[in-house]
Design an enzyme around this catalytic site. Structure first.
Site, short mmCIF file in Angstrom:
data_model
loop_
_atom_site.label_atom_id
_atom_site.label_comp_id
_atom_site.label_asym_id
_atom_site.label_seq_id
_atom_site.Cartn_x
_atom_site.Cartn_y
_atom_site.Cartn_z
N ASN A 1 17.44 -139.03 19.36
CA ASN A 1 16.86 -137.72 19.06
C ASN A 1 17.94 -136.66 19.24
OD1 ASN A 1 15.66 -135.14 19.58
ND2 ASN A 1 13.68 -136.14 19.71
N ASP B 1 17.60 -133.29 18.65
CA ASP B 1 17.07 -131.92 18.75
C ASP B 1 17.94 -131.02 19.63
OD1 ASP B 1 14.93 -132.83 17.28
OD2 ASP B 1 13.49 -132.77 18.93
N HIS B 2 18.47 -131.60 20.71
CA HIS B 2 19.23 -130.76 21.66
C HIS B 2 20.52 -130.22 21.07
CE1 HIS B 2 16.57 -130.90 24.92
NE2 HIS B 2 16.80 -132.14 25.29
N ARG C 1 22.74 -119.45 19.87
CA ARG C 1 23.57 -118.38 19.31
C ARG C 1 23.18 -118.03 17.87
NH1 ARG C 1 28.61 -116.95 21.55
NH2 ARG C 1 28.17 -116.77 23.76
N HIS D 1 12.63 -133.43 15.55
CA HIS D 1 11.29 -132.85 15.64
C HIS D 1 11.34 -131.48 14.98
CE1 HIS D 1 7.70 -131.70 18.52
NE2 HIS D 1 7.46 -131.43 17.25
N ARG E 1 9.66 -128.39 14.70
CA ARG E 1 8.56 -127.71 15.37
C ARG E 1 8.08 -126.54 14.52
NH1 ARG E 1 8.21 -129.10 21.15
NH2 ARG E 1 6.62 -127.51 21.16
N ARG F 1 12.24 -123.81 16.76
CA ARG F 1 13.11 -123.39 17.86
C ARG F 1 14.42 -124.17 17.89
NH1 ARG F 1 9.83 -125.80 22.99
NH2 ARG F 1 8.21 -124.49 22.13
N HIS F 2 14.45 -125.36 17.32
CA HIS F 2 15.74 -126.08 17.28
C HIS F 2 16.05 -126.60 15.88
CE1 HIS F 2 13.00 -129.38 18.22
NE2 HIS F 2 12.93 -129.09 19.51
N GLU G 1 9.59 -136.28 13.53
CA GLU G 1 8.47 -135.99 14.46
C GLU G 1 7.86 -134.68 14.04
OE1 GLU G 1 9.42 -135.53 18.54
OE2 GLU G 1 10.33 -137.49 18.64
N THR H 1 7.52 -132.05 24.30
CA THR H 1 6.20 -132.60 24.03
C THR H 1 5.54 -133.05 25.33
OG1 THR H 1 7.19 -133.46 22.02
CG2 THR H 1 4.97 -134.20 22.52
N GLU I 1 4.08 -144.93 19.30
CA GLU I 1 5.19 -144.72 20.25
C GLU I 1 4.54 -144.44 21.60
OE1 GLU I 1 8.31 -141.93 19.19
OE2 GLU I 1 8.77 -141.62 21.32
N HIS J 1 10.50 -140.97 25.68
CA HIS J 1 10.33 -139.73 26.45
C HIS J 1 10.78 -139.94 27.88
CE1 HIS J 1 9.13 -135.64 27.17
NE2 HIS J 1 8.82 -135.53 25.90
N GLY J 2 11.79 -139.19 28.27
CA GLY J 2 12.28 -139.24 29.65
C GLY J 2 13.11 -140.48 29.97
N GLY K 1 16.58 -138.89 23.66
CA GLY K 1 17.31 -137.69 23.28
C GLY K 1 18.06 -137.05 24.43
N HIS K 2 17.30 -136.48 25.37
CA HIS K 2 17.90 -135.63 26.40
C HIS K 2 19.02 -136.30 27.18
CE1 HIS K 2 17.90 -132.23 29.19
NE2 HIS K 2 18.13 -133.14 30.09
N1 PXP Z 1 9.65 -139.29 21.64
C1 PXP Z 1 8.97 -138.14 21.37
C2 PXP Z 1 7.69 -138.25 20.62
C3 PXP Z 1 9.46 -136.89 21.77
O1 PXP Z 1 8.77 -135.77 21.49
C4 PXP Z 1 10.70 -136.84 22.44
C5 PXP Z 1 11.26 -135.51 22.86
O2 PXP Z 1 11.57 -134.75 21.76
C6 PXP Z 1 11.37 -138.04 22.69
C7 PXP Z 1 10.81 -139.25 22.30
C8 PXP Z 1 12.69 -138.06 23.39
O3 PXP Z 1 12.50 -137.67 24.71
P1 PXP Z 1 13.76 -137.38 25.63
O4 PXP Z 1 14.46 -136.19 25.02
O5 PXP Z 1 13.14 -137.09 26.95
O6 PXP Z 1 14.62 -138.60 25.60
#
Ligand code: PXP
Length: 238
Positions: free
Chosen positions: A7, A9-10, A18, A43, A45, A49-50, A70, A101, A151, A190-191, A212-213
């Protein structure tokens, strides 16, 4: 062995801080693929925002793996996804004020609406996934509606420790087996990070992990290509 969806997005979060053109998530998708990403997740949104509309259309043209879009189950997003034609769409709940999310989609209490939504996407040959909590009712409803994938939300697992984390892991394992029995392909995310990913990656039948993160955070130190390669190697040790 589970595959890895990255992911990005970041990357867009930094650009939008900026309101400029760099860093460009499209370029970073290329690096993620070089590091072994099996798919690229973004994603779009409602508040943009990103990730921006321009990003998803450029990614669709340039990535060599698969594009996972997403999005919330709204009319606007349905129209965009039918123009974009990503490889698959993951439906997520969306609240404007949330940081990321929170919680899974409530498939059980929105069956009629989601069934029409999923059928509309499928009529454009887009496969559809539901981001849900590892809860029996949500899994059976996802099967009834005709989602191709689910998922499983691993956020709670990621936040817990010790015995409580073990209990949550068992729920994810059981949910994976239940969903597989219903013919659903099971992704998770997620996480997840470099410390907690392996217990999830070692569950039989987990198809893909979306991360992602932690990968983008690691990339600040070692670069995205290497950060993805390290995560792939942890996942494939199972
Ligand atoms: N899956 C979904 C559905 C999400 O919304 C996200 C966060 O955008 C992720 C996975 C990835 O999560 P993380 O950034 O915590 O790895």
């Amino acid at each position: 062995m589970a595959t890895l969806g990255v992911n990005i997005d970041h990357i867009a979060n930094v650009r939008q801080a900026r309101q400029t053109v760099e860093p460009d998530p499209v370029q970073f998708a290329f690096l993620a693929e070089l590091g072994g990403a099996d798919s690229i997740t973004v994603h779009l949104r409602e508040d943009r925002r990103h990730i921006q509309d321009r990003d998803i259309f450029l990614l669709k043209e340039t990535i060599k793996t698969k594009l996972n879009l997403e999005m919330a189950a709204t009319d606007e997003m349905l129209e965009i996804s039918k123009k974009l034609l990503p490889d698959f769409v993951t439906l997520v709940p969306e609240k404007r004020e949330e940081i990321t999310t929170e919680g899974g989609l409530d498939v059980k209490n929105n069956q009629k609406y989601l069934k029409d939504f999923v059928n509309s996407l499928k009529s454009s040959n887009i496969e559809v996934s539901a981001f849900i909590d590892p809860v029996t009712d949500q899994i059976s409803s996802s099967g009834e509606i005709g989602f191709d994938f689910i998922e499983l939300h691993t956020g709670k697992y990621a936040d817990l420790k010790g015995e409580e984390q073990y209990v949550e892991l068992q729920k994810i394992i059981e949910s994976t087996y239940n969903a597989t029995d219903l013919g659903l392909v099971v992704n998770a995310g997620h996480g997840l990070n470099y410390q907690n990913v392996q217990k999830i990656a070692s569950i039989n039948n987990i198809n893909e992990l979306n991360i992602g993160h932690s990968i983008v955070a690691r990339a600040l130190a070692v670069g995205l290509e290497k950060a993805v390669r390290e995560m792939k190697s942890l996942i494939s040790k199972n």
